[in-house]
Design a protein around this motif. Sequence first.
Motif, PDB file in Angstrom:
ATOM      1  N   GLY A 150      48.711  36.129  32.074  1.00 22.34           N
ATOM      2  CA  GLY A 150      47.547  36.282  32.954  1.00 22.34           C
ATOM      3  C   GLY A 150      47.821  35.788  34.366  1.00 22.34           C
ATOM      4  N   GLY A 151      49.036  36.055  34.857  1.00 25.16           N
ATOM      5  CA  GLY A 151      49.353  35.709  36.246  1.00 25.16           C
ATOM      6  C   GLY A 151      48.918  36.841  37.169  1.00 25.16           C
ATOM      7  N   LEU A 152      49.385  36.795  38.423  1.00 22.01           N
ATOM      8  CA  LEU A 152      48.994  37.815  39.409  1.00 22.01           C
ATOM      9  C   LEU A 152      49.338  39.224  38.916  1.00 22.01           C
ATOM     10  CD1 LEU A 152      50.265  36.122  42.702  1.00 22.01           C
ATOM     11  CD2 LEU A 152      47.918  36.366  41.966  1.00 22.01           C
ATOM     12  N   LEU A 153      50.569  39.384  38.404  1.00 19.60           N
ATOM     13  CA  LEU A 153      50.987  40.723  37.993  1.00 19.60           C
ATOM     14  C   LEU A 153      50.251  41.173  36.742  1.00 19.60           C
ATOM     15  CD1 LEU A 153      54.842  40.707  38.588  1.00 19.60           C
ATOM     16  CD2 LEU A 153      52.962  41.078  40.158  1.00 19.60           C
ATOM     17  N   GLY A 154      50.012  40.244  35.819  1.00 17.41           N
ATOM     18  CA  GLY A 154      49.291  40.588  34.593  1.00 17.41           C
ATOM     19  C   GLY A 154      47.885  41.079  34.914  1.00 17.41           C
ATOM     20  N   LEU A 155      47.225  40.428  35.861  1.00 11.67           N
ATOM     21  CA  LEU A 155      45.857  40.835  36.217  1.00 11.67           C
ATOM     22  C   LEU A 155      45.848  42.167  36.965  1.00 11.67           C
ATOM     23  CD1 LEU A 155      44.213  37.426  37.218  1.00 11.67           C
ATOM     24  CD2 LEU A 155      43.994  38.678  35.077  1.00 11.67           C
ATOM     25  N   GLU A 156      46.838  42.368  37.836  1.00 11.13           N
ATOM     26  CA  GLU A 156      46.915  43.661  38.546  1.00 11.13           C
ATOM     27  C   GLU A 156      47.123  44.803  37.560  1.00 11.13           C
ATOM     28  OE1 GLU A 156      48.675  42.448  42.936  1.00 11.13           O
ATOM     29  OE2 GLU A 156      49.973  43.436  41.501  1.00 11.13           O
ATOM     30  N   PRO A 179      47.432  29.467  37.126  1.00 13.48           N
ATOM     31  CA  PRO A 179      47.671  28.045  37.388  1.00 13.48           C
ATOM     32  C   PRO A 179      48.538  27.770  38.619  1.00 13.48           C
ATOM     33  CG  PRO A 179      48.861  28.771  35.432  1.00 13.48           C
ATOM     34  CD  PRO A 179      47.957  29.896  35.823  1.00 13.48           C
ATOM     35  N   ARG A 180      49.367  28.767  39.009  1.00 14.25           N
ATOM     36  CA  ARG A 180      50.227  28.541  40.187  1.00 14.25           C
ATOM     37  C   ARG A 180      49.480  28.802  41.486  1.00 14.25           C
ATOM     38  NH1 ARG A 180      55.686  31.749  39.239  1.00 14.25           N
ATOM     39  NH2 ARG A 180      56.098  30.960  41.319  1.00 14.25           N
ATOM     40  N   ASN A 181      48.348  29.501  41.402  1.00  9.55           N
ATOM     41  CA  ASN A 181      47.675  29.938  42.628  1.00  9.55           C
ATOM     42  C   ASN A 181      46.283  29.374  42.822  1.00  9.55           C
ATOM     43  OD1 ASN A 181      49.073  32.594  41.177  1.00  9.55           O
ATOM     44  ND2 ASN A 181      49.881  32.038  43.164  1.00  9.55           N
ATOM     45  N   LEU A 182      45.719  28.766  41.772  1.00  9.16           N
ATOM     46  CA  LEU A 182      44.369  28.212  41.877  1.00  9.16           C
ATOM     47  C   LEU A 182      44.362  26.807  41.285  1.00  9.16           C
ATOM     48  CD1 LEU A 182      42.284  31.232  40.449  1.00  9.16           C
ATOM     49  CD2 LEU A 182      42.713  30.716  42.851  1.00  9.16           C
ATOM     50  N   PRO A 314      51.921  32.829  51.061  1.00  9.28           N
ATOM     51  CA  PRO A 314      50.629  32.797  50.373  1.00  9.28           C
ATOM     52  C   PRO A 314      50.569  33.790  49.223  1.00  9.28           C
ATOM     53  CG  PRO A 314      50.426  33.944  52.453  1.00  9.28           C
ATOM     54  CD  PRO A 314      51.867  33.540  52.344  1.00  9.28           C
ATOM     55  N   ALA A 315      49.636  33.578  48.312  1.00  8.18           N
ATOM     56  CA  ALA A 315      49.389  34.538  47.233  1.00  8.18           C
ATOM     57  C   ALA A 315      48.105  35.278  47.549  1.00  8.18           C
ATOM     58  CB  ALA A 315      49.246  33.790  45.908  1.00  8.18           C
ATOM     59  N   ARG A 316      48.122  36.588  47.385  1.00  9.99           N
ATOM     60  CA  ARG A 316      46.933  37.417  47.604  1.00  9.99           C
ATOM     61  C   ARG A 316      46.721  38.270  46.381  1.00  9.99           C
ATOM     62  NH1 ARG A 316      44.851  38.728  52.701  1.00  9.99           N
ATOM     63  NH2 ARG A 316      45.940  37.636  54.369  1.00  9.99           N
ATOM     64  N   LEU A 317      45.497  38.399  45.973  1.00  7.71           N
ATOM     65  CA  LEU A 317      45.193  39.233  44.811  1.00  7.71           C
ATOM     66  C   LEU A 317      43.873  39.923  45.056  1.00  7.71           C
ATOM     67  CD1 LEU A 317      45.984  39.929  41.827  1.00  7.71           C
ATOM     68  CD2 LEU A 317      44.563  38.009  41.127  1.00  7.71           C
ATOM     69  N   SER A 318      43.820  41.199  44.746  1.00  9.94           N
ATOM     70  CA  SER A 318      42.576  41.935  44.884  1.00  9.94           C
ATOM     71  C   SER A 318      42.392  42.738  43.599  1.00  9.94           C
ATOM     72  CB  SER A 318      42.672  42.849  46.101  1.00  9.94           C
ATOM     73  OG  SER A 318      41.495  43.578  46.221  1.00  9.94           O
ATOM     74  N   VAL A 319      41.583  42.208  42.698  1.00 10.73           N
ATOM     75  CA  VAL A 319      41.361  42.893  41.425  1.00 10.73           C
ATOM     76  C   VAL A 319      39.888  42.874  41.060  1.00 10.73           C
ATOM     77  CG1 VAL A 319      43.611  42.601  40.275  1.00 10.73           C
ATOM     78  CG2 VAL A 319      41.932  40.753  40.175  1.00 10.73           C
ATOM     79  N   PHE A 320      39.447  43.933  40.396  1.00  9.46           N
ATOM     80  CA  PHE A 320      38.082  44.027  39.879  1.00  9.46           C
ATOM     81  C   PHE A 320      37.048  43.690  40.967  1.00  9.46           C
ATOM     82  CE2 PHE A 320      40.916  42.191  36.583  1.00  9.46           C
ATOM     83  CZ  PHE A 320      41.103  43.336  35.843  1.00  9.46           C
ATOM     84  N   GLY A 321      37.315  44.110  42.180  1.00 11.28           N
ATOM     85  CA  GLY A 321      36.401  43.860  43.287  1.00 11.28           C
ATOM     86  C   GLY A 321      36.429  42.431  43.796  1.00 11.28           C
ATOM     87  N   LEU A 322      37.371  41.650  43.327  1.00  5.47           N
ATOM     88  CA  LEU A 322      37.439  40.227  43.694  1.00  5.47           C
ATOM     89  C   LEU A 322      38.685  39.991  44.549  1.00  5.47           C
ATOM     90  CD1 LEU A 322      35.930  37.633  42.839  1.00  5.47           C
ATOM     91  CD2 LEU A 322      37.590  37.380  41.007  1.00  5.47           C
ATOM     92  N   LYS A 323      38.471  39.328  45.704  1.00 10.18           N
ATOM     93  CA  LYS A 323      39.622  39.067  46.579  1.00 10.18           C
ATOM     94  C   LYS A 323      39.957  37.578  46.525  1.00 10.18           C
ATOM     95  CE  LYS A 323      39.231  42.666  50.074  1.00 10.18           C
ATOM     96  NZ  LYS A 323      38.208  43.529  49.533  1.00 10.18           N
ATOM     97  N   ILE A 324      41.248  37.264  46.322  1.00 11.05           N
ATOM     98  CA  ILE A 324      41.658  35.862  46.209  1.00 11.05           C
ATOM     99  C   ILE A 324      42.846  35.631  47.138  1.00 11.05           C
ATOM    100  CG2 ILE A 324      42.523  34.088  44.618  1.00 11.05           C
ATOM    101  CD1 ILE A 324      41.329  35.741  42.317  1.00 11.05           C
ATOM    102  N   VAL A 363      38.082  32.638  47.940  1.00 15.12           N
ATOM    103  CA  VAL A 363      37.683  33.691  46.993  1.00 15.12           C
ATOM    104  C   VAL A 363      36.512  34.444  47.621  1.00 15.12           C
ATOM    105  CG1 VAL A 363      36.836  34.210  44.667  1.00 15.12           C
ATOM    106  CG2 VAL A 363      38.358  32.251  45.016  1.00 15.12           C
ATOM    107  N   GLY A 364      36.610  35.764  47.640  1.00 15.02           N
ATOM    108  CA  GLY A 364      35.477  36.580  48.094  1.00 15.02           C
ATOM    109  C   GLY A 364      35.515  36.902  49.576  1.00 15.02           C
ATOM    110  N   ASP A 365      35.712  35.921  50.420  1.00 16.20           N
ATOM    111  CA  ASP A 365      35.720  36.136  51.872  1.00 16.20           C
ATOM    112  C   ASP A 365      37.060  35.626  52.428  1.00 16.20           C
ATOM    113  OD1 ASP A 365      35.397  36.181  54.568  1.00 16.20           O
ATOM    114  OD2 ASP A 365      33.501  35.072  54.617  1.00 16.20           O
ATOM    115  N   LEU A 366      37.934  36.568  52.785  1.00 20.16           N
ATOM    116  CA  LEU A 366      39.295  36.165  53.215  1.00 20.16           C
ATOM    117  C   LEU A 366      39.470  36.242  54.729  1.00 20.16           C
ATOM    118  CD1 LEU A 366      41.602  37.855  50.518  1.00 20.16           C
ATOM    119  CD2 LEU A 366      40.073  35.926  50.280  1.00 20.16           C
TER     120      LEU A 366
END
Length: 379
Positions: A150-156, A179-182, A314-324, A363-366
């Motif tokens: 369930g890391g960045l790639l797993g969620l993408e 755990p590495r990003n939050l 930095p780590a960036r993730l945009s999944v399921f309408g959620l920006k991190i 989270v949400g507003d980047l």
Amino acid sequence: MKIAIIGSGIAAFEAAGTARTLSPEAEIVLYSRERVRPYRRPALSRMASEEVSEVQFYIKPQAFYDENRIRLELGRTLTAFDPDVRQLKFDTGETESYDKLLLATGAHCFLPPVPGMELDGVMSLREYADLERLRARLDAGVGRVVVIGGGLLGLELAQSLLERGCEVTVVESCPVLLPRNLDEEAAAVVQAMLGKVKKLTLLFGSSVSSILGEGGRVRGVELPGQTVPADLVMVSAGARANIAEAAAAGLKCNRGIVTDCLMKTSAPDVYAAGDCAEAGGASYGLYEAARMMGAAAARNMLGEAQPFVPQIYPARLSVFGLKIFSAGTLSGARCEVEHNPETGVFRKLFYNEAGCLAGCILVGDLRDALKLQNQIAVS
Ligand SMILES: Cc1cc2nc3c(=O)[nH]c(=O)nc-3n(C[C@H](O)[C@H](O)[C@H](O)COP(=O)(O)OP(=O)(O)OC[C@H]3O[C@@H](n4cnc5c(N)ncnc54)[C@H](O)[C@@H]3O)c2cc1C
């Protein structure tokens, strides 16, 4: 002078381009086992469900390599090399010589040692050929998928699979998300939001003990106390550096091929860059770090003593309408937290003992992401 580069990822691409800028006359050859010219590897996860144009996918068109006299030798796998006589050996039995060699062989997906990994329908996604296999499998019809990791790639990947109409269960052995990003507080906020996504199940603090099959095909995974049915299992449990050929040639290797900050390995005129390298004791597994290492290796091969200087990645993730977004050290002497449960916007800033910004999670507003990243870099 012949510069041989093994690999066709971003480290190899950047090294080839930098070498050409510095040396109009060098012979530059890029050998890769992949059959497609250098492309943006991070695009692979979304390409399971999305069409991406050639311009977005490939780093440069073929004309770039022709104009810059960078020879692409695709579909060629290095099997061994001998630094004493500067010779490369390929899977076809052919040999080639070099004056300077750059190993930019990247990494492969780590497959946890659980029974059933060999079953038909257990896959991972690292190279373009993996994407082609995954797309073919999805086109043939897949209902339920388990993503291990369930890391960045797993969620993408989970997002792409949901978009393809699959029901997805993500299994992560850590008790919290990313755990590495939050940190724990941010993970709880994100976890609660992802819990609302339809057809997505997140199982944290749980490890797959075996993958179950029937007639050679996957039919589910076994977890402590439960079985989760699946027609497809995607393994996204981290990556390991591709070091086999370097280790066999006697180069010093730990987790990666050991280099100094000039990207020199323990063998003369052999350099390493990107995910396969362990530069100054650190491995990165990040696109931008690989790019910078490739450029540094080329400069140093051509006599410019310019070290690779790690940045804040930095780590960036945009999944399921959620920006991190997260960057820097996610702990500190003091922190400031803002959370609006209605909008889902969360912001946490970490300060060190000197009162300087050491890290942040958004989270949400980047909108402030770049500004904060720059503040962390100078503090
Ligand atoms: C799906 C996915 C999504 C990602 N998303 C992100 C992201 O959002 N942000 C981020 O920073 N990073 C991301 N990454 C990681 C990032 O892609 C890597 O850090 C980066 O690609 C490393 O570049 P590289 O050139 O070192 O190696 P790679 O890109 O792995 O390239 C290595 C090349 O060497 C070739 N090769 C290996 N062994 C041999 C051999 N013996 N002979 C010939 N060729 C060989 C391989 O086939 C490959 O083409 C992602 C990775 C994946 C897989």
